[in-house]
Design a protein around this motif. Structure first.
Motif, PDB file in Angstrom:
ATOM      1  N   ALA A   1       0.831  -1.204   0.000  1.00  0.00           N
ATOM      2  CA  ALA A   1       0.000   0.000   0.000  1.00  0.00           C
ATOM      3  C   ALA A   1       0.867   1.255   0.000  1.00  0.00           C
ATOM      4  O   ALA A   1       0.575   2.236  -0.707  1.00  0.00           O
ATOM      5  CB  ALA A   1      -0.926  -0.009   1.209  1.00  0.00           C
TER       6      ALA A   1
ATOM      7  N   LEU B   1       1.189   4.391  -2.677  1.00  0.00           N
ATOM      8  CA  LEU B   1       1.093   5.801  -2.318  1.00  0.00           C
ATOM      9  C   LEU B   1       2.346   6.573  -2.713  1.00  0.00           C
ATOM     10  O   LEU B   1       2.293   7.785  -2.917  1.00  0.00           O
ATOM     11  CB  LEU B   1       0.862   5.934  -0.810  1.00  0.00           C
ATOM     12  CG  LEU B   1      -0.497   5.459  -0.304  1.00  0.00           C
ATOM     13  CD1 LEU B   1      -0.561   5.551   1.212  1.00  0.00           C
ATOM     14  CD2 LEU B   1      -1.625   6.265  -0.923  1.00  0.00           C
TER      15      LEU B   1
ATOM     16  N   PRO C   1      -5.131  -3.742   1.209  1.00  0.00           N
ATOM     17  CA  PRO C   1      -4.702  -2.337   1.341  1.00  0.00           C
ATOM     18  C   PRO C   1      -4.076  -1.752   0.076  1.00  0.00           C
ATOM     19  O   PRO C   1      -4.054  -0.523  -0.076  1.00  0.00           O
ATOM     20  CB  PRO C   1      -3.676  -2.403   2.486  1.00  0.00           C
ATOM     21  CG  PRO C   1      -4.103  -3.566   3.309  1.00  0.00           C
ATOM     22  CD  PRO C   1      -4.625  -4.567   2.318  1.00  0.00           C
TER      23      PRO C   1
ATOM     24  N   ALA D   1      -5.349   1.711  -1.197  1.00  0.00           N
ATOM     25  CA  ALA D   1      -4.486   2.890  -1.220  1.00  0.00           C
ATOM     26  C   ALA D   1      -4.670   3.664  -2.517  1.00  0.00           C
ATOM     27  O   ALA D   1      -4.692   4.901  -2.526  1.00  0.00           O
ATOM     28  CB  ALA D   1      -3.030   2.478  -1.049  1.00  0.00           C
TER      29      ALA D   1
ATOM     30  N   TYR E   1      -6.057   7.442  -2.686  1.00  0.00           N
ATOM     31  CA  TYR E   1      -5.294   8.522  -3.312  1.00  0.00           C
ATOM     32  C   TYR E   1      -6.107   9.206  -4.403  1.00  0.00           C
ATOM     33  O   TYR E   1      -6.101  10.439  -4.526  1.00  0.00           O
ATOM     34  CB  TYR E   1      -3.988   7.980  -3.894  1.00  0.00           C
ATOM     35  CG  TYR E   1      -3.166   9.020  -4.605  1.00  0.00           C
ATOM     36  CD1 TYR E   1      -2.612  10.094  -3.901  1.00  0.00           C
ATOM     37  CD2 TYR E   1      -2.967   8.967  -5.973  1.00  0.00           C
ATOM     38  CE1 TYR E   1      -1.879  11.072  -4.554  1.00  0.00           C
ATOM     39  CE2 TYR E   1      -2.228   9.933  -6.636  1.00  0.00           C
ATOM     40  CZ  TYR E   1      -1.684  10.985  -5.918  1.00  0.00           C
ATOM     41  OH  TYR E   1      -0.964  11.949  -6.565  1.00  0.00           O
TER      42      TYR E   1
END
Length: 277
Positions: A79, A83, A118, A122, A126
């Motif tokens: 994750a 990001l 995740p 993520a 975002y």
């Protein structure tokens, strides 16, 4: 930014060394791997205010934790990879394949894939954040149009264009036809070298790491320009693991020396605002 990049770079090199030593059972191969990575001409971006070093650290941790069967940790690091940079979502592919490595039962496989949730979460989070800023959840992609860049083209298109131009005008004339030509050629050569290594990565390191390198090359190759391929390749650590495991001492020394020459040249290009990206 410099402090974050340098710290992440140092931690990434330590993590790659430990992971490579576990995979091959050799400290010498691990040493070669780290050395090949750090002298790679485009590794200069690992020590600049770019996402490369942070992306490298989180991606290595995600894959190494999955390799060791620590699935929830792998999901968290995956994750964070997502990001760090939008194409970090691609880390989900090798992690999903690693979950299949020991042929688990349906329940065990489901439990592994669930803790990898995740990673897409993520990406969704975002995109939601970008939507609050721009009104476009895919603004991180559409913003590329500002530079005349787009994705979704055939991944062989730019390499064929480069080859056709070289054949038609010759190497000498190609170098002097535009200021960008030499840099396009260097990125193209980097892409070809890593593509040539990919089948060996499949063979030596398995389906998961081979697929990760391949898809990580095909996505930027599908762009409308060949810019940045060398920088994207700098974080593909399985390729450096392969080179570290293959090279004889003499060949390894030659690789290091040639790489250092070009590394120095690219630093000079970077600080004089040449388009190496």
């Amino acid at each position: 930014g410099i402090v974050i990049s340098l710290t992440a770079c140092a931690l990434a090199l330590v993590t790659i060394h430990r992971f490579t030593e576990r995979v091959f059972g050799s400290r010498e191969i691990a040493r070669r791997t780290v050395l090949c990575l750090i002298v790679f001409p485009w590794s200069l971006f690992l020590m600049r205010v770019y996402t490369e070093s942070l992306f490298l650290l989180t991606s290595v941790l995600a894959i190494s934790r999955a390799w060791d069967g620590r699935w929830w940790q792998s999901g968290v690091w995956g994750a964070l990879t997502t990001l760090a940079r939008p194409n970090g979502i691609l880390i989900g592919l090798p992690l999903a394949l690693l979950a299949l490595r020991d042929k688990p039962g349906a329940r065990q496989l489901a439990s592994r894939w669930i803790v990898l949730a995740p990673i897409p979460a993520a990406m969704v989070g975002y995109s939601a954040y970008v939507y609050t800023l721009s009104g476009d959840p895919l603004g991180w992609m559409s913003a590329q149009a500002h530079w005349g860049y787009s994705l979704g083209h055939p991944p062989w298109e730019q390499l064929l264009r480069l080859r056709t131009t070289l054949v038609n005008v010759g190497l000498y004339d190609y170098f002097f036809r535009s200021a960008r030509a030499p840099f396009e050629l260097m990125h193209g050569l980097a892409a070809l070298i890593f593509l040539a290594l990919t089948p060996l990565i499949f063979r030596r390191l398995g389906m998961a790491l081979g697929a990760y390198v391949l898809v990580s090359l095909l996505v930027p190759l599908s762009g409308s320009a060949i810019e940045g391929l060398g920088r994207y390749a700098a974080v593909l650590f399985p390729a450096f693991m392969l080179v570290g495991s293959m090279a004889s001492p003499r060949v390894h020394q030659a690789i290091v020396m040639v790489s250092l020459v070009f590394h120095t040249l690219f630093v000079c290009f970077f600080v004089t605002w040449k388009p190496i990206y």
